[in-house]
Scaffold this active site. Structure first.
Site, PDB file in Angstrom:
ATOM      1  N   LYS A 162      60.427  46.110  81.986  1.00  0.00           N
ATOM      2  CA  LYS A 162      60.900  47.355  82.596  1.00  0.00           C
ATOM      3  C   LYS A 162      59.695  48.228  82.886  1.00  0.00           C
ATOM      4  O   LYS A 162      59.117  48.854  81.992  1.00  0.00           O
ATOM      5  CB  LYS A 162      61.845  48.114  81.651  1.00  0.00           C
ATOM      6  CG  LYS A 162      62.558  49.247  82.371  1.00  0.00           C
ATOM      7  CD  LYS A 162      62.808  50.461  81.492  1.00  0.00           C
ATOM      8  CE  LYS A 162      61.761  51.512  81.619  1.00  0.00           C
ATOM      9  NZ  LYS A 162      61.572  52.112  82.941  1.00  0.00           N
ATOM     10  N   GLU A 192      47.968  65.574  72.977  1.00  0.00           N
ATOM     11  CA  GLU A 192      47.415  64.796  74.085  1.00  0.00           C
ATOM     12  C   GLU A 192      47.679  65.545  75.404  1.00  0.00           C
ATOM     13  O   GLU A 192      48.821  65.888  75.709  1.00  0.00           O
ATOM     14  CB  GLU A 192      48.115  63.429  74.113  1.00  0.00           C
ATOM     15  CG  GLU A 192      47.525  62.466  75.112  1.00  0.00           C
ATOM     16  CD  GLU A 192      48.283  61.134  75.131  1.00  0.00           C
ATOM     17  OE1 GLU A 192      49.514  61.139  75.026  1.00  0.00           O
ATOM     18  OE2 GLU A 192      47.626  60.089  75.256  1.00  0.00           O
ATOM     19  N   GLU A 249      52.179  50.623  71.552  1.00  0.00           N
ATOM     20  CA  GLU A 249      50.868  51.120  71.985  1.00  0.00           C
ATOM     21  C   GLU A 249      51.113  52.527  72.485  1.00  0.00           C
ATOM     22  O   GLU A 249      51.688  52.719  73.563  1.00  0.00           O
ATOM     23  CB  GLU A 249      50.316  50.232  73.105  1.00  0.00           C
ATOM     24  CG  GLU A 249      50.185  48.764  72.735  1.00  0.00           C
ATOM     25  CD  GLU A 249      49.026  48.483  71.804  1.00  0.00           C
ATOM     26  OE1 GLU A 249      48.147  49.350  71.665  1.00  0.00           O
ATOM     27  OE2 GLU A 249      48.999  47.400  71.214  1.00  0.00           O
ATOM     28  N   SER A 294      54.468  56.919  75.385  1.00  0.00           N
ATOM     29  CA  SER A 294      54.179  58.076  74.534  1.00  0.00           C
ATOM     30  C   SER A 294      54.630  57.830  73.092  1.00  0.00           C
ATOM     31  O   SER A 294      55.537  57.024  72.839  1.00  0.00           O
ATOM     32  CB  SER A 294      54.885  59.305  75.092  1.00  0.00           C
ATOM     33  OG  SER A 294      56.279  59.091  75.045  1.00  0.00           O
TER      34      SER A 294
HETATM   35  P1  NAD Z   1      56.880  57.461  78.245  1.00  0.00           P
HETATM   36  O1  NAD Z   1      57.032  57.159  76.805  1.00  0.00           O
HETATM   37  O2  NAD Z   1      57.570  58.642  78.794  1.00  0.00           O
HETATM   38  O3  NAD Z   1      57.383  56.228  79.145  1.00  0.00           O
HETATM   39  C1  NAD Z   1      56.908  54.920  78.926  1.00  0.00           C
HETATM   40  C2  NAD Z   1      57.995  53.920  79.294  1.00  0.00           C
HETATM   41  O4  NAD Z   1      59.106  54.106  78.420  1.00  0.00           O
HETATM   42  C3  NAD Z   1      58.536  54.093  80.710  1.00  0.00           C
HETATM   43  O5  NAD Z   1      58.790  52.835  81.271  1.00  0.00           O
HETATM   44  C4  NAD Z   1      59.849  54.833  80.493  1.00  0.00           C
HETATM   45  O6  NAD Z   1      60.795  54.635  81.515  1.00  0.00           O
HETATM   46  C5  NAD Z   1      60.318  54.219  79.190  1.00  0.00           C
HETATM   47  N1  NAD Z   1      61.291  55.019  78.437  1.00  0.00           N
HETATM   48  C6  NAD Z   1      61.540  56.344  78.529  1.00  0.00           C
HETATM   49  N2  NAD Z   1      62.510  56.689  77.661  1.00  0.00           N
HETATM   50  C7  NAD Z   1      62.853  55.566  77.002  1.00  0.00           C
HETATM   51  C8  NAD Z   1      63.787  55.288  75.951  1.00  0.00           C
HETATM   52  N3  NAD Z   1      64.561  56.235  75.425  1.00  0.00           N
HETATM   53  N4  NAD Z   1      63.868  54.033  75.487  1.00  0.00           N
HETATM   54  C9  NAD Z   1      63.070  53.055  75.986  1.00  0.00           C
HETATM   55  N5  NAD Z   1      62.178  53.258  76.986  1.00  0.00           N
HETATM   56  C10 NAD Z   1      62.075  54.498  77.476  1.00  0.00           C
HETATM   57  O7  NAD Z   1      55.323  57.506  78.470  1.00  0.00           O
HETATM   58  P2  NAD Z   1      54.567  57.992  79.757  1.00  0.00           P
HETATM   59  O8  NAD Z   1      54.528  59.461  79.746  1.00  0.00           O
HETATM   60  O9  NAD Z   1      55.112  57.303  80.926  1.00  0.00           O
HETATM   61  O10 NAD Z   1      53.109  57.392  79.505  1.00  0.00           O
HETATM   62  C11 NAD Z   1      52.073  58.151  79.039  1.00  0.00           C
HETATM   63  C12 NAD Z   1      51.908  57.934  77.555  1.00  0.00           C
HETATM   64  O11 NAD Z   1      51.660  56.553  77.317  1.00  0.00           O
HETATM   65  C13 NAD Z   1      50.715  58.673  76.999  1.00  0.00           C
HETATM   66  O12 NAD Z   1      51.066  59.214  75.767  1.00  0.00           O
HETATM   67  C14 NAD Z   1      49.674  57.591  76.825  1.00  0.00           C
HETATM   68  O13 NAD Z   1      48.701  57.862  75.864  1.00  0.00           O
HETATM   69  C15 NAD Z   1      50.526  56.420  76.458  1.00  0.00           C
HETATM   70  N6  NAD Z   1      49.843  55.170  76.748  1.00  0.00           N
HETATM   71  C16 NAD Z   1      49.404  54.420  75.706  1.00  0.00           C
HETATM   72  C17 NAD Z   1      48.699  53.249  75.943  1.00  0.00           C
HETATM   73  C18 NAD Z   1      48.165  52.408  74.809  1.00  0.00           C
HETATM   74  O14 NAD Z   1      47.747  51.273  75.060  1.00  0.00           O
HETATM   75  N7  NAD Z   1      48.154  52.894  73.588  1.00  0.00           N
HETATM   76  C19 NAD Z   1      48.452  52.849  77.259  1.00  0.00           C
HETATM   77  C20 NAD Z   1      48.922  53.644  78.289  1.00  0.00           C
HETATM   78  C21 NAD Z   1      49.630  54.805  78.026  1.00  0.00           C
END
Ligand code: NAD
Length: 547
Positions: free
Chosen positions: A203, A408, A276, A255
């Site tokens: 996804k 962050e 991650e 996140s």
């Molecule tokens: P997010 O958590 O909002 O979304 C990430 C994914 O989760 C998306 O595909 C989203 O549609 C999905 N999602 C949202 N709600 C969900 C739920 N209730 N259940 C399951 N999936 C759900 O994150 P973001 O804002 O898109 O990404 C940025 C964040 O990701 C930052 O905090 C960044 O540091 C982190 N990040 C971490 C890594 C790593 O390797 N540690 C890499 C890239 C980004």
């Protein structure tokens, strides 16, 4: 709700992409049987989600908003396809993934265009993603056979008994990925899962689905059998939980906030997961560091992908004896960065992903200024460059409790603070709930490594920003504390997708009292045997003798 579409051609100008090409990619979702509406016309409704180009803030296409039933269908099809995929040899699976890596390089021009179109990032940062994927394919194609091979372990009573461990794929792996690195992060966790013999349902983030769909096309062209890799698109809180409920393992990148929700759900389903998550990464400059190198490294650490990189440094701690010299060099290098959104290699830094991200960046900077911080460079939204462009920004005198110092930002904003000693730098670096990546700059590399050992992060790069850690695909990568659970890359990155099965054999029949022997004799014999066994040299003690 009708989706506003904008046929302004300027979103695609400078690329070979078109709305027809994006519609064809969207049609891949559920292309194998489910009844998913892929109509991308103006009158689309709740069945679709509009995708916007950050560089122009215009709609470039739409994707299906998959339902729980769609997720069911995708996972069922993946489950049906998995066993024959697992029956192929690991070498054959590796060859298909190697071909996929070749195709990514061959189709780099379109992938770079897609990446820029849906993220707004600069082409040079998009290129990092294109280069990363083939390396990961080669690494797992090469190391997969050893990771999946049977392993002999010491039996209970050697040589009367033996033990060996076999590695089996877990089944169907779910992968949930974010928008910031949609090429790398859509497949970096998929490749080892496929090599291990699993099927995968991905996804991607709803803001950046087209790159992932283009990858699905390339995987198919590389020879991946139908349904071994499926994509479900749509809203995270709908599609994400449905996926977690149906798969055998979940690999999540995103996140920390969503990571907690994912972990809770995985726990309830008793499936394992890797998380991650976010970071508030420190960069430390020691007094003997090469200041010009440290300044260039800090620019890369802080402003790659406009700071929307989980490994980005957002807190800089610089020894007070070199603080002014470092700041001069760092500010100078930062001012030279070119902001832009064109589809060429001219710009150093691109756009933020959307208005929410821009609002967060502006809020963090404004609050810092209200509580006494100063802006050394940047600090301005640049709508003249792009609707969500924001200048690379360096802050000093930031209150340690300000939001920008603790949460962050995920944008091109960094705070720099002098520290009086190495110990103070380590304390400051560790003063966070996060622990993803750190960067240490030292003239004496051994001293840098000694400091690295004291920093509570999954990766610490010495005299480098983050590339040497990320690109060491053989070494595990992940987070301490609120930055995550589990590791990607390296042996750990494939082992998470394997169930281990121990097969133990006995050469002397049941390990129990032989018939006709009184239990008291048996008990005495077993006591003696146990004492003897405890005195037998262990594998590690034998190794120590020969060292
Ligand atoms: P997010 O958590 O909002 O979304 C990430 C994914 O989760 C998306 O595909 C989203 O549609 C999905 N999602 C949202 N709600 C969900 C739920 N209730 N259940 C399951 N999936 C759900 O994150 P973001 O804002 O898109 O990404 C940025 C964040 O990701 C930052 O905090 C960044 O540091 C982190 N990040 C971490 C890594 C790593 O390797 N540690 C890499 C890239 C980004």
């Amino acid at each position: 709700m009708a989706i506003e579409t904008d046929s302004r051609s300027d979103s695609f100008a400078g690329t070979a992409l078109s709305s027809e090409r994006l519609s064809a990619l969207a049609a891949r979702v559920g292309a194998d049987g489910t009844d998913i509406d892929t109509d991308t016309d103006a009158d689309t409704d709740a069945d679709t989600i509009a995708v916007r180009a950050p560089a122009t803030d215009t709609v470039i296409g739409s994707i299906p908003a998959c339902t729980v039933a769609d997720v069911d269908g995708a996972v069922d099809r993946a489950r049906d396809a998995q066993s024959s995929w697992a029956d192929r040899s690991v070498e054959e699976r590796g060859e298909i993934l190697e071909r996929f890596g070749d195709l990514v390089l061959e189709h780099r021009a379109e992938l770079l265009d897609l990446l820029q179109l849906e993220t707004g990032k600069s082409r040079r940062h998009a290129l990092e993603e294109v280069l990363d994927v083939p390396l990961t394919c080669s690494y797992y194609a090469d190391s997969g056979p050893a990771a999946l091979a049977d392993r002999k372990r010491r039996g209970a009573f050697p040589p009367a008994t033996t033990a060996r461990v076999t590695a089996e794929p877990v089944g169907v792996v779910g992968v949930i990925s974010p928008w910031n690195y949609p090429l790398t992060l859509s497949v970096t966790d998929v490749i080892p899962a496929l090599i291990a013999g699993n099927a995968v349902v991905l996804k991607p983030d709803e803001k950046t689905p087209f790159t992932a769909l283009a990858l699905a096309e390339l995987l198919e062209r590389a020879g991946l059998p139908d349904d071994v890799f499926g994509i479900v698109t749509g809203d995270g809180p709908t599609v994400g939980p449905a996926l977690i409920d149906r798969v055998d393992y979940l690999s999540f990148t995103g996140s920390t906030e969503t990571g907690r929700v994912v972990a809770e759900r995985a726990g309830r389903n008793l499936i394992d997961c890797s998380l991650e998550l976010g970071g508030k990464n420190p960069l430390v400059v020691l007094e003997d560091a090469d200041i010009d190198e440290a300044a260039r490294g800090a620019v890369q650490a802080c402003f790659t992908n406009a700071g929307q990189l989980c490994l980005s440094a957002e807190r800089l701690f610089v020894h007070e004896s070199v603080f002014d010299e470092f700041l001069d060099a760092f500010v100078g290098e930062t001012r030279r960065l070119a902001l832009g959104t064109d589809f060429d290699f001219a710009a150093d830094v691109g756009s933020l992903i959307d208005g929410d991200q821009l609002e967060r960046v502006e809020r963090h900077v404004e609050e810092a200024l209200e509580t006494g911080a100063s802006v050394l460079t940047g600090g301005r939204h640049r709508p003249d460059v792009g609707p969500f462009c924001y200048e690379p920004t360096i802050l000093t005198d930031v209150d340690p409790d300000a939001t920008v110092a603790r949460e962050e930002t995920f944008g091109p904003v960094v705070s720099v603070r002098p520290v009086s000693s190495t110990e103070a730098a380590i304390r400051a670096a560790n003063d966070t709930e996060y622990g993803l990546n750190a960067s240490v700059w030292a003239g004496d590399r051994d001293r840098g490594v000694a400091v690295a050992r004291e920093i509570d992060c999954g990766t610490v790069c010495v005299n480098d920003a983050y590339v040497s850690g990320w690109a060491a695909v053989d070494a595990p990568m992940g987070g301490f504390g609120d930055s995550g659970l589990g590791r990607r890359h390296g042996r750990e990155g494939i082992e998470r997708y394997l169930e281990s099965r121990t097969i133990a054999t006995s050469r002397i029949g049941p390990l129990d009292a032989p018939p006709g022997i009184p239990t008291s004799w048996y008990a005495r014999g077993m006591m003696g045997l146990t004492r003897l066994q405890r005195r037998l040299p262990t594998v590690s003690s034998v190794r120590r003798w020969f060292r």
